[in-house]
Design a protein around this motif. Structure first.
Motif, PDB file in Angstrom:
ATOM      1  N   ARG A 130       0.727  -1.152  -0.071  1.00 42.58           N
ATOM      2  CA  ARG A 130      -0.083   0.109   0.048  1.00 42.58           C
ATOM      3  C   ARG A 130       0.845   1.263  -0.046  1.00 42.58           C
ATOM      4  NH1 ARG A 130      -5.448   1.884  -0.585  1.00 42.58           N
ATOM      5  NH2 ARG A 130      -5.393   3.890   0.491  1.00 42.58           N
ATOM      6  N   TRP A 186       2.017   1.748  -3.432  1.00 42.57           N
ATOM      7  CA  TRP A 186       1.156   2.275  -4.522  1.00 42.57           C
ATOM      8  C   TRP A 186       0.922   3.738  -4.242  1.00 42.57           C
ATOM      9  CZ3 TRP A 186      -4.097   3.949  -2.940  1.00 42.57           C
ATOM     10  CH2 TRP A 186      -4.832   4.289  -4.012  1.00 42.57           C
ATOM     11  N   SER A 224      -3.212  -5.915  -1.369  1.00 39.57           N
ATOM     12  CA  SER A 224      -2.216  -5.019  -1.609  1.00 39.57           C
ATOM     13  C   SER A 224      -0.746  -5.498  -2.309  1.00 39.57           C
ATOM     14  CB  SER A 224      -1.776  -4.307  -0.513  1.00 39.57           C
ATOM     15  OG  SER A 224      -0.893  -3.336  -0.366  1.00 39.57           O
ATOM     16  N   THR A 244      -7.926  -1.818  -0.696  1.00 43.04           N
ATOM     17  CA  THR A 244      -6.739  -1.975   0.071  1.00 43.04           C
ATOM     18  C   THR A 244      -6.579  -1.128   1.301  1.00 43.04           C
ATOM     19  OG1 THR A 244      -5.388  -0.644  -1.334  1.00 43.04           O
ATOM     20  CG2 THR A 244      -5.595  -3.144  -1.943  1.00 43.04           C
ATOM     21  N   ARG A 245      -7.622  -0.085   1.433  1.00 41.64           N
ATOM     22  CA  ARG A 245      -7.531   1.020   2.148  1.00 41.64           C
ATOM     23  C   ARG A 245      -7.072   0.616   3.733  1.00 41.64           C
ATOM     24  NH1 ARG A 245     -10.146   3.452   6.260  1.00 41.64           N
ATOM     25  NH2 ARG A 245     -11.612   2.089   6.357  1.00 41.64           N
ATOM     26  N   GLY A 298      -3.270  -0.040   4.979  1.00 41.66           N
ATOM     27  CA  GLY A 298      -2.411   1.329   5.234  1.00 41.66           C
ATOM     28  C   GLY A 298      -2.451   1.486   6.619  1.00 41.66           C
TER      29      GLY A 298
END
Lengths: 317, 317
Positions: A274, A277, B194, B218-219, B222
């Motif tokens: 992440r 990205w 991710s 994929t939030r 993080g």
């Protein structure tokens, strides 16, 4: 400026047609139904249900033909192209590239084809949902396989820029693997997560406790199933590779959870992915010259640029 | 109004303390470090590092003790409770319920314990991140296992309402399975997605094409890894069941994709799950009487209410 003939004026094709007209080009399109054509004409656009007539005009004007029909309607459209405008400048806006390239070789082998994939969309569909600004800031993949015609490549890139998109060159097979990983697999993961959340002990306790992690993780599971199926099933072999990658990682995670209870490798890899990205969010726009003695060397340079996550800088006329 | 002693004044405990004080209650807390205690005192709250003193005061005033320390610090805190306030009114704010109930039986067996799980959080942590409004509108699970003390149940529910939360009763094991499905599994899916997106062909093409489906899916990857690990690893056996459910669904999907190319079952089930979740968003607030001759019948009624996705209506005093 190159004239543009858009075959199929749903959300994507209708948006390309609007943007091409706004760019000041000679542009026209076809619709699958009379009501759609009538709606587009009422909005001031040159749209007909007569595909043959549209293609004759493309042949006469050396226009760029943009195929924006569903994958299932592709072969029939290519057959008309082969009949009426066999060596036309040809691109498409379909979400897989390998299957379309194969179909072109089979059904319209003389066409000067350079695949395209404008990566934008909304939950809506149809002519009425189209918007000249749909592609603003979006990636528009332009196929960069060996042997492609660089003159048509230039046409496709210039159309993408006219639509406000950034041009990402990629080999067709690498494109298909990439979108399997970052678009098709996310849709399948969302579907499975949603089913697991709803399918628990046969009651609504879990769903009533679901908050943002579930909401975000399942958002695209709310997309109309036929759209997801068309997209995912059309990219079967690349998607299978992405699914197997994911299953391998999940299997290793399951083994670790069952044996030691540890999840550090999974969670850390995910966090790092992440972060990586996030760091690719601002691509470099790099100048590329399409002129030169060795077209395949130019195409190889384009592919390398795309692999680095960069985009092609619009050239100055 | 019941006095409240909050052990641990990080994000969750610090928010509970602030909300209890705002509710007009006699409320105090403990911090693991002098700087945290000093910061809370500077903000006008009664916070000390002397856990024994805080517990003596709880024993004297018959306060509700709220354990809001990390799971790893739980046993040590329970040992102090067993020493100083052995039969206190006790609840907690830890994200798993079965493991905490087991620890209470082992380390503070006389405590009148009713587990709690306020389901709110932010990416921040620590006293400074706390907010009296953190729980507004959030679910606050209150354990409803047979044998619990309904008088303490009332205390916990009233504290949850004072914090602005809605009270969801659940058996401890059903809670743990539910949060595995709708919170812990989504974090692991996000991590794997991710890693698959970043791990492709060793280049940045896929990540550069990633858009909203990848971003949303994929939030939560993080989130700081240590927070995800504490949450997921603490719910190991329930999480294993959720992972196995997901793996079974993914395996069936993989088989279908490889054999027929069809994904309709996966996509349709996911769509229906998401629709069902959307329809559970507005829980009914139902009145429940805690008085009666058969406490376990009341607790069974509470569990059934939670299974339907409903919440307990605050009683009128």
């Amino acid at each position: 400026m190159r004239a543009v003939c858009v075959l199929g004026t749903g959300l994507i094709g209708g948006s390309v047609l609007r943007a091409a007209v706004r760019d000041g080009r000679d542009a026209w399109g076809t619709a699958a139904s009379e009501p759609t054509a009538a709606a587009a004409v009422a909005d001031g656009f040159d749209v007909t249900t007569d595909t043959d007539a549209a293609l004759r005009r493309a042949a006469e004007t050396d226009a760029l033909v943009v195929v924006a029909v569903p994958l299932t309607a592709l072969d029939a459209v290519l057959a008309r192209i082969d009949e009426i405008a066999p060596d036309c400048r040809l691109t498409d806006a379909i979400s897989v590239k390998g299957a379309v390239a194969d179909a072109v070789i089979e059904h319209a082998p003389q066409a000067r084809y350079v695949g395209g994939h404008p990566m934008a969309g909304t939950a809506e569909s149809g002519w009425a949902a189209g918007d000249a600004d749909l592609f603003t800031g979006a990636a528009w993949v332009v196929a960069a396989d060996d042997g492609l015609d660089l003159d048509v490549w230039r046409d496709v890139a210039e159309l993408a820029w006219a639509c406000g998109a950034r041009v990402v060159p990629a080999a067709s097979d690498e494109h298909d693997l990439a979108v399997a990983r970052i678009s098709h697999l996310p849709h399948l993961f969302a579907a499975v997560l949603s089913a697991v959340g709803a399918g628990g002990q046969g009651d609504d306790l879990a769903l009533s406790l679901a908050a943002s992690s579930f909401a975000d993780g399942t958002r695209v599971a709310g997309t109309r199933p036929e759209l997801v199926l068309a997209m995912c099933e059309g990219n079967r072999s690349a998607l299978l590779a992405a699914v197997d990658d994911a299953l391998g990682r999940l299997g290793a995670m399951r083994g670790s959870l069952a044996s030691t209870g540890g999840l550090a490798a999974t969670v850390t890899n995910g966090y790092e992915g992440r972060q990586r990205w996030a760091s690719t969010r601002e691509p470099l726009a790099l100048p590329v010259s399409l002129d030169g003695d060795d077209p395949d060397a130019v195409l190889a340079e384009l592919r390398e640029l795309g692999r680095r996550g960069d985009v092609v800088e619009p050239w100055k006329n």
